[in-house]
Design a protein around this motif. Structure first.
Motif, mmCIF file in Angstrom:
data_model
loop_
_atom_site.group_PDB
_atom_site.id
_atom_site.type_symbol
_atom_site.label_atom_id
_atom_site.label_comp_id
_atom_site.label_asym_id
_atom_site.label_seq_id
_atom_site.Cartn_x
_atom_site.Cartn_y
_atom_site.Cartn_z
ATOM 1 N N ILE A 160 36.028 46.012 34.077
ATOM 2 C CA ILE A 160 36.549 44.742 33.909
ATOM 3 C C ILE A 160 36.806 43.989 35.138
ATOM 4 O O ILE A 160 38.364 45.093 35.616
ATOM 5 C CB ILE A 160 36.834 44.945 32.496
ATOM 6 C CG1 ILE A 160 36.027 45.696 31.464
ATOM 7 C CG2 ILE A 160 38.100 43.697 32.147
ATOM 8 C CD1 ILE A 160 37.054 47.038 30.773
ATOM 9 N N ALA A 161 36.919 42.395 35.555
ATOM 10 C CA ALA A 161 38.062 42.356 36.122
ATOM 11 C C ALA A 161 38.032 40.690 35.501
ATOM 12 O O ALA A 161 37.569 40.699 34.879
ATOM 13 C CB ALA A 161 36.762 41.440 37.553
ATOM 14 N N ASP A 162 39.851 41.388 35.060
ATOM 15 C CA ASP A 162 40.944 40.396 34.773
ATOM 16 C C ASP A 162 40.974 39.560 35.386
ATOM 17 O O ASP A 162 41.036 39.272 36.883
ATOM 18 C CB ASP A 162 42.105 41.448 34.506
ATOM 19 C CG ASP A 162 42.418 40.356 32.979
ATOM 20 O OD1 ASP A 162 42.774 39.490 32.497
ATOM 21 O OD2 ASP A 162 43.040 41.264 31.947
ATOM 22 N N LYS A 163 41.847 38.101 34.979
ATOM 23 C CA LYS A 163 41.795 37.072 35.733
ATOM 24 C C LYS A 163 42.333 37.237 36.496
ATOM 25 O O LYS A 163 42.981 37.743 37.155
ATOM 26 C CB LYS A 163 42.738 35.997 34.673
ATOM 27 C CG LYS A 163 42.474 35.617 33.547
ATOM 28 C CD LYS A 163 43.373 34.747 32.486
ATOM 29 C CE LYS A 163 42.584 34.228 31.259
ATOM 30 N NZ LYS A 163 43.713 33.673 30.816
ATOM 31 N N GLY A 164 41.293 36.168 37.847
ATOM 32 C CA GLY A 164 41.936 36.109 39.139
ATOM 33 C C GLY A 164 42.044 37.171 39.581
ATOM 34 O O GLY A 164 42.589 37.833 41.223
ATOM 35 N N SER A 165 41.025 38.521 39.722
ATOM 36 C CA SER A 165 40.912 40.157 40.613
ATOM 37 C C SER A 165 39.076 40.116 41.296
ATOM 38 O O SER A 165 38.753 39.288 40.794
ATOM 39 C CB SER A 165 40.887 40.805 39.134
ATOM 40 O OG SER A 165 40.079 40.608 38.923
ATOM 41 N N TYR A 166 39.604 40.910 41.615
ATOM 42 C CA TYR A 166 38.760 41.020 43.107
ATOM 43 C C TYR A 166 38.285 42.323 43.162
ATOM 44 O O TYR A 166 39.428 43.208 43.472
ATOM 45 C CB TYR A 166 39.107 40.671 44.177
ATOM 46 C CG TYR A 166 37.328 40.805 44.992
ATOM 47 C CD1 TYR A 166 36.093 40.255 44.627
ATOM 48 C CD2 TYR A 166 37.601 41.708 45.292
ATOM 49 C CE1 TYR A 166 35.707 40.079 45.969
ATOM 50 C CE2 TYR A 166 36.889 42.233 47.042
ATOM 51 C CZ TYR A 166 35.818 41.526 46.969
ATOM 52 O OH TYR A 166 34.337 41.637 47.918
ATOM 53 N N VAL A 167 36.881 43.067 43.078
ATOM 54 C CA VAL A 167 36.283 44.270 43.303
ATOM 55 C C VAL A 167 35.091 44.797 43.815
ATOM 56 O O VAL A 167 34.142 43.096 43.356
ATOM 57 C CB VAL A 167 36.776 45.320 42.078
ATOM 58 C CG1 VAL A 167 35.919 44.322 40.731
ATOM 59 C CG2 VAL A 167 36.594 46.277 41.856
ATOM 60 N N SER A 168 34.997 45.283 44.743
ATOM 61 C CA SER A 168 33.573 45.854 45.017
ATOM 62 C C SER A 168 33.226 47.335 44.603
ATOM 63 O O SER A 168 34.319 48.187 44.763
ATOM 64 C CB SER A 168 33.873 45.111 46.918
ATOM 65 O OG SER A 168 32.481 45.920 47.409
ATOM 66 N N TYR A 169 31.970 46.928 44.535
ATOM 67 C CA TYR A 169 31.724 48.825 43.493
ATOM 68 C C TYR A 169 30.393 49.139 43.990
ATOM 69 O O TYR A 169 29.260 47.988 44.131
ATOM 70 C CB TYR A 169 31.183 48.398 42.149
ATOM 71 C CG TYR A 169 31.620 50.025 41.137
ATOM 72 C CD1 TYR A 169 32.523 50.667 41.039
ATOM 73 C CD2 TYR A 169 30.325 50.139 40.815
ATOM 74 C CE1 TYR A 169 31.889 52.003 39.996
ATOM 75 C CE2 TYR A 169 29.422 50.974 40.283
ATOM 76 C CZ TYR A 169 30.485 51.533 39.980
ATOM 77 O OH TYR A 169 30.575 53.101 39.332
#
Lengths: 498, 250
Positions: A243-252
């Motif tokens: 889950i990427a909440d508002k305005g977040s970033y993740v690379s998996y």
């Protein structure tokens, strides 16, 4: 023609027994009784100390699964799976409770070392250079969650991630520690009733990764899960929820391997991604399950449901996959573009050799205004393999201004293999703009000869040509994986002509 | 020193005989022109020397420095120093010319027991040679021959010839598709590579090329054989009288 005949001969002598991750770790494991029943589901849930709601959720899925039938529409052919002949849970017997990665069973540590996966908290993977001209980041870190058969054996860098507010842990732990998040999102992208394999997964999933990135946070490092099937006759049913909440970033990143075995093994995973407003998830996979031997014996049956929900406006989900393994691949990482201006991407390299069968592609479901999607698929078929791209692009009637661009290219090596493209396009909104391009080509004798005349071996020549063919997609991978993927492409095509 | 020796060579494709008893001897330092009409077997000869699959050698021998060339794979021949400049160089999308050159050069150096070039050494060398052939740097970043004009493709062949330092260069209709300016550049690139250790076989239809690359010997091929050999003046004779006289002789 003589030249073609020669290639045919060479391809016939194909040898795909070059799988480098086919070793087995001898370790005692704790298994559920063979077969599937309500008791199996209860056993797994009990092993995980799950709350009652989770058990109920699983049982409901199990009961629904009993009413469903296995899908047959994919262009894959395999003997009937006996679902009662599989172990649904296998865990390495822990010597004691672990408090840090230093206490992991040395046999397991060795396994991951052999696979090149750092379970100790090392800063950087070996052999990785920063991109030319790119930012110099000598201390790039990758947090790893390692899943061995049915359980997660280690998750690294937990403390650092916690400081950033990022939750990265085995999903079995998340169910206990963050039930409110899990309950809010689990099954909302891929419902328990979604499809035969996803429903089965919902009933018996044992572990996988859970990621939550809080609002406005850019995850400070790459997150990675490494799946390893070790035990015989065991299915792996992992469940991943990001889950990427508002305005977040993740690379998996996700990687997978399995030992070489004569019998087929089932892998039925579910991955759910959710992005809220202005958030972005980049999900990359290098799938290298055991593909079976040169006679088509053994190998993993990979029936996977991966779906991302761009729930918020301006959000973005990007899937990048390099598929080289598995005897059967049935996999369609998809995006639901629910938020206005959201976008989805799918970049795929699917390589099949020997007797592998791949039916893979994506679905881009445009539900909201000004949504856009992009599909770049590169299928490479060698040996006697069959490689199908199957994709759906649809625009809902409210999806004003939806745009899609699709390019599907297939490359054939030899003439005993097949490449197929099955695009489905549905536009219920006249303002939608959908473009589709497809090509099929062959590595010609002329190109091979040209490379050989310049001193390259046949292996080098094919590696070079295929890497060139797949370049658009390789460039989308995080750097660490791009290096690995390029090598993997060459390795998996070893013996495809020579 | 004899570099290449072809004895009574017979070659067929699909059980049709294309080369029918060909002899040729090439010494280091020499430039041989092979001329002849379409279908006389010129290109087949170049392919067989380089080892292109699809041809059946039904008789004869090809020796390179006394070694049996026909027993070697094409890449082994390349490592031994046999270079073929293609009439129609292929395109390899997604593989930059630079990357291709480097991979190939290092493969050859490795096969010859020499160390691989370091990146700066390699770049320096490529840039030097490219400049001498009027090859813009931007061309080296593009996919191998992708979107290259006819002239650029041929210059790219000569660039590789210069980099790989072969001892036998076979130029298969290097002049085809070139305008006069491009021909001059290509020819001067080739002339710059002439040396006492290196031999060249220049295959062409036309005398035009031989104004720029002056051969030591000219051979006329017809119907799979060398029907006449002579000095450079033979080319002029051909220009005046055409191939007709040899067609009947063969």
């Amino acid at each position: 023609m003589v030249a073609v005949q020669e290639t045919v001969e060479r391809v016939r002598r194909i040898d795909v027994d070059q799988y480098r991750y086919g070793f087995e770790t001898l370790i005692e494991s704790d298994k559920a009784p063979k077969g599937l029943s309500e008791d199996t589901v209860r056993f797994i849930s009990a092993k995980k100390n799950e709350p009652a709601w989770m058990l109920e959720w699983r049982l409901e899925a199990y009961r629904r699964w009993l009413t469903m039938t296995e899908p047959t529409w994919a262009r894959v052919d395999y003997p009937k799976i006996d679902y009662q002949d599989i172990y649904y849970y296998a865990a390495p017997k822990p010597k004691k409770t672990l408090s840090s990665t230093d206490e992991i069973d040395p046999e397991i540590l060795k396994t991951y070392e052999k696979l090149g996966i750092p379970l100790r908290e090392v800063a950087i993977l070996e052999g990785v250079e920063p991109p030319p001209g790119g930012p110099q980041t000598p201390n790039r870190k990758i947090a790893v969650d390692a899943v061995f058969d049915s359980v997660s054996v280690a998750t690294t860098f937990q403390k650092e991630l916690k400081a950033a507010g990022v939750i990265f842990m085995p999903i079995s732990e998340a169910i206990r520690e963050h039930p409110e998040l899990v309950q809010k999102y689990l099954g909302t992208v891929v419902p328990t009733s979604d499809n035969y394999f996803a429903t089965l997964n919902s009933a018996v999933f044992s572990d996988g990764s859970f990621v939550y990135v809080p609002p406005g946070v850019r995850c400070p490092m790459e997150l990675s899960t490494y799946f390893r099937i070790n035990e015989r006759n065991t299915g792996q049913f992992e469940r991943t929820l990001i889950i990427a909440d508002k305005g977040s970033y993740v690379s998996y990143l996700e990687g997978c391997t399995a030992p070489q075995r004569d019998e087929n093994q089932l892998h039925a995973a579910v991955v759910e991604l959710v992005t809220l407003d202005d958030a972005e998830i980049k999900y990359s996979t290098v799938q290298n399950w055991y593909p079976g031997n040169s006679e088509g014996k053994g190998g993993i049956y990979n029936f996977v449901t991966k779906r991302g929900d761009c729930r918020g406006k301006n959000s973005k989900i990007s899937w990048t996959q390099v598929e080289t393994g598995s005897a059967i691949t049935w996999k369609y990482p998809s995006c639901i573009l629910r938020g206005d201006n959201s976008s989805g991407e799918f970049y795929s390299i699917a390589i099949s050799n020997g007797f592998q069968q791949v039916d893979s592609g994506t679905k881009m479901i445009h539900l909201a205004k000004n949504t856009s999607s992009r599909i770049i698929s590169k299928g490479i078929a060698a040996g006697k393999s069959q490689n199908t791209y199957r994709g759906l692009v649809s625009a809902h009637r409210k999806a004003t201004g939806a745009r899609n661009y699709t390019a599907c290219d297939s490359l054939l090596i030899g003439d005993k293999c097949g490449a197929h493209t099955v695009p489905y396009v549905e536009a219920k909104n006249s303002s939608a703009t959908f473009e589709h391009e497809a090509t099929t080509s062959k590595i010609s004798e002329d190109v091979l000869f040209y490379c050989l005349q310049r001193g390259l071996s046949e292996q080098q020549a094919i590696g070079l040509v295929v890497n060139g063919f797949a370049k658009d997609v390789l460039q989308k991978l995080p750097m660490e994986f791009a290096v690995e993927a390029q090598k993997l492409i060459s390795i998996s095509l070893e013996g495809s002509v020579g | 020193m004899t570099l290449l020796e072809i004895r009574d060579l017979h070659v067929g494709v699909d059980s049709r005989e294309i080369i029918r008893g060909l002899d040729l001897m090439v010494n280091a330092g020499e430039v041989h022109a092979i001329m002849g009409p379409n279908g006389s077997g010129k290109s087949t000869l170049s392919h067989v020397i380089a080892g292109k699959p699809g041809y059946e050698v039904t008789g004869g021998q090809i020796l390179f420095r006394g070694e049996d060339l026909l027993e070697m794979e094409p890449n082994e021949r390349a490592a031994k120093g046999v270079f073929l400049a293609f009439q129609y160089p292929v395109e390899i999308p997604g593989v930059t010319t630079m990357n291709f050159l480097r991979t190939a050069l290092n493969a050859q150096r490795k096969a010859r027991g020499r160390g691989e070039f370091s990146t700066p050494e390699f770049l320096k060398k490529v840039r030097e040679v490219a400049e001498s052939l009027n090859i813009p740097r931007d061309m080296l970043k593009r996919g191998v021959n992708v979107g290259f004009s006819g002239g650029e493709k041929k210059r790219n062949e000569i660039l590789q010839m210069a980099l790989f330092e072969p001892s036998l260069c076979i130029l298969d209709e290097i002049d085809s598709g070139l305008d006069i300016d491009a021909l001059r550049i290509v020819a001067s690139g080739i002339n710059g590579l002439r040396s006492p250790e290196r031999a060249m076989i220049v295959i062409t239809h036309y005398q035009r090329l031989l104004h720029y690359i002056v051969p030591d010997y000219v051979h006329v091929m017809s119907k799979g054989r060398v029907v006449k050999s002579g000095g450079k003046e033979l080319a002029l004779e051909l220009e005046a009288c055409g191939y007709g006289q040899f067609e009947t002789a063969a």
